[in-house]
Design a protein around this motif. Structure first.
Motif, PDB file in Angstrom:
ATOM      1  N   LEU A 433       8.847  -4.183  -6.413  1.00 44.35           N
ATOM      2  CA  LEU A 433       7.485  -4.210  -5.877  1.00 44.35           C
ATOM      3  C   LEU A 433       6.978  -2.814  -5.557  1.00 44.35           C
ATOM      4  N   ARG A 434       5.683  -2.606  -5.786  1.00 48.45           N
ATOM      5  CA  ARG A 434       5.028  -1.382  -5.336  1.00 48.45           C
ATOM      6  C   ARG A 434       4.715  -1.495  -3.849  1.00 48.45           C
ATOM      7  N   ASP A 435       4.671  -0.350  -3.174  1.00 44.95           N
ATOM      8  CA  ASP A 435       4.237  -0.336  -1.780  1.00 44.95           C
ATOM      9  C   ASP A 435       2.713  -0.331  -1.756  1.00 44.95           C
ATOM     10  N   ARG A 436       2.113  -1.358  -1.123  1.00 43.35           N
ATOM     11  CA  ARG A 436       0.649  -1.482  -1.088  1.00 43.35           C
ATOM     12  C   ARG A 436       0.125  -1.387   0.346  1.00 43.35           C
ATOM     13  N   SER A 437       0.866  -0.669   1.184  1.00 42.89           N
ATOM     14  CA  SER A 437       0.477  -0.534   2.586  1.00 42.89           C
ATOM     15  C   SER A 437      -0.939   0.018   2.704  1.00 42.89           C
ATOM     16  N   GLY A 438      -1.777  -0.697   3.441  1.00 46.90           N
ATOM     17  CA  GLY A 438      -3.107  -0.194   3.756  1.00 46.90           C
ATOM     18  C   GLY A 438      -4.176  -0.430   2.717  1.00 46.90           C
TER      19      GLY A 438
END
Length: 460
Positions: A433-438
């Motif tokens: 998974l990609r980090d999609r924080s924010g």
């Protein structure tokens, strides 16, 4: 300055005071605590008395395995609850669905406390118990997604992990409350009195807790993201169809992330450690009360690390927090049974506390992680169904598998390798998974989410 970055605004530009946000956090914590108390009290009772009281017709060697099996059976109905809650949550709102799941869970739990045992009505007793457990499973399948979205979709962009940790800590709080109440009842009604009526009291207390949860949740406004979707008339007609048509692989990967955490967590939330440590015919033969208090104490450290995991994920990202959590969870898995098998309450408590470090770090950020994976129009369906499938793959039959492995091998080492394998699966799924924080959460931001959450894919 964007609406989301302005003080006092929700992600969709709706004004929200600090008092409003505190109310949302408080309501999600209280509501999920009540729901999971109801769900986990069944596991505690299964570990301590249900095998003897309800499943004795299956024979001495099988009654406990069958009892643990009923914990897993309820998980098979979580996807059904998630389908229903996801469909209506994406069409009529998060808040309404949460009220329904709370009442359904409370009613089925209280009725378990009134059931006659197998000695009184024979095979009808386990059948009725399983039916009520199924209702608990349906409710649990819809509860988590709604609570998560209510918390995260109200949150400022830079505090989604922290806000999302609110419903997450409802799990260890529910575990703390369930085991604490059971421990108190073993002291008030020891021995035969506990078998006769003491175990019923925690189930009947659910009525009071449901009233409290219902009152608190009524005071919370609908999610601003859903409100904007409704105002734009952008609800998806059949959200589940859209979810699996466009995001089936994402659902599976997200489910595996949770499975890695859930299998390990269900050593206590599923009642396995409680049964293993207190079994009068087992190797440890510890007293019920102290073991229950040890599990309750470990729920406190789980709560603290879940809250910390949500908070730190806002600073270093969801993915990095998870990776650190998987490493710590693996350490906890390999230290758990060597400590538990020392046969003392202190060592058992130490093993559980070490385990909760990783459990907290891989559970606290989950609300924000899941919310940021799915588009707003199908988000309730996405998070609920991913969670439900992950629960089946992870915790549903973990106590049953652990019980069978120990009976088959005569050692807890096989259980350790099973839990380690599930932890590695969770780690590998996280790495996909990609980090999609924010990222923006509102419906106007769907175009900004064109890049797939899955690494190596250009579009969802």
């Amino acid at each position: 300055m964007s609406a989301e970055s302005s003080p006092g605004f929700t992600p969709t530009g709706t004004i929200a005071s600090a008092a409003d946000r505190r109310r949302v956090v408080f309501a999600t914590v209280i509501g999920t605590t009540v729901e999971w108390y109801d769900f986990f009290i069944y596991s505690s009772a299964t570990a301590l008395v249900f095998g003897h009281l309800f499943f004795s017709p299956f024979g001495k060697g099988s009654e406990q395995i069958v009892a643990f099996l009923t914990i897993g059976i309820s998980f098979l109905f979580r996807p059904f609850g998630a389908f229903l809650a996801g469909h209506f949550g994406d069409k009529i709102g998060r808040r309404a669905v949460l009220m329904i799941t709370l009442i359904l869970m409370g009613a089925s739990t209280a009725l378990i406390g009134l059931l006659p045992t197998a000695q009184a009505i024979g095979m009808a007793a386990p059948i009725l118990l399983i039916l009520l457990r199924v209702l608990q499973g349906i409710s649990a399948g819809g509860e988590w997604g709604g609570a998560v979205l209510l918390a995260v979709e109200h949150a400022p962009r830079k505090k989604r992990g922290l806000f999302g940790a609110a419903p997450q800590i409802g799990v260890p709080l529910g575990l703390l409350l369930a085991n604490g109440v059971m421990a108190v009842m073993t002291a008030i009604a020891p021995g035969e009195a506990f078998l006769a009526w003491g175990w019923r009291v925690p189930f009947l207390l659910s009525v009071v807790l449901i009233l409290v949860g219902y009152y608190v949740r009524r005071r919370v406004e609908e999610s601003p993201v859903f409100t904007e979707i409704a105002e734009r008339r952008e609800q998806t007609r059949v959200p589940i169809v859209q979810l699996f048509r466009k995001h089936a692989l994402l659902v599976l990967i997200a489910a595996l992330v949770f499975a890695g955490n859930n299998a390990v967590g269900y050593m206590t939330t599923g009642g396995y450690i409680q049964n293993y440590a207190t079994d009068p015919e087992g190797p440890l033969k510890l007293e019920k009360g102290p073991v229950l208090w040890a599990v309750a104490g470990s729920a406190v450290t789980w709560l603290l690390f879940a809250a910390f995991g949500g908070w730190i994920s806002d600073r270093i990202g969801r993915r990095a927090t998870y990776i650190a959590g998987w490493i710590m969870q693996l350490i906890g898995v390999f230290t758990l049974f060597p400590l538990v098998n020392q046969g003392s309450i202190g060592a058992l408590f130490a093993g559980l506390v070490i385990l909760t470090v990783g459990l907290g770090l891989t559970y606290g950020p989950q609300a924000a992680l899941y919310t940021e994976l799915f588009p707003a129009s199908i988000r309730f369906s996405g998070v609920s169904i991913s969670y439900a499938i992950g629960a089946i793959l992870g915790g549903a039959f973990a106590p049953t598998i652990a019980q069978w492995l120990v009976q088959a091998t005569g050692s807890t080492m096989a259980v350790t390798w099973y839990l380690a394998g599930m932890t590695v699966i969770g780690l590998l799924a996280t790495l996909l998974l990609r980090d999609r924080s924010g990222i923006p959460l509102g419906p106007e931001a769907e175009a900004e989410q064109a890049v797939s959450p899955i690494r190596g894919l250009s579009r969802a």
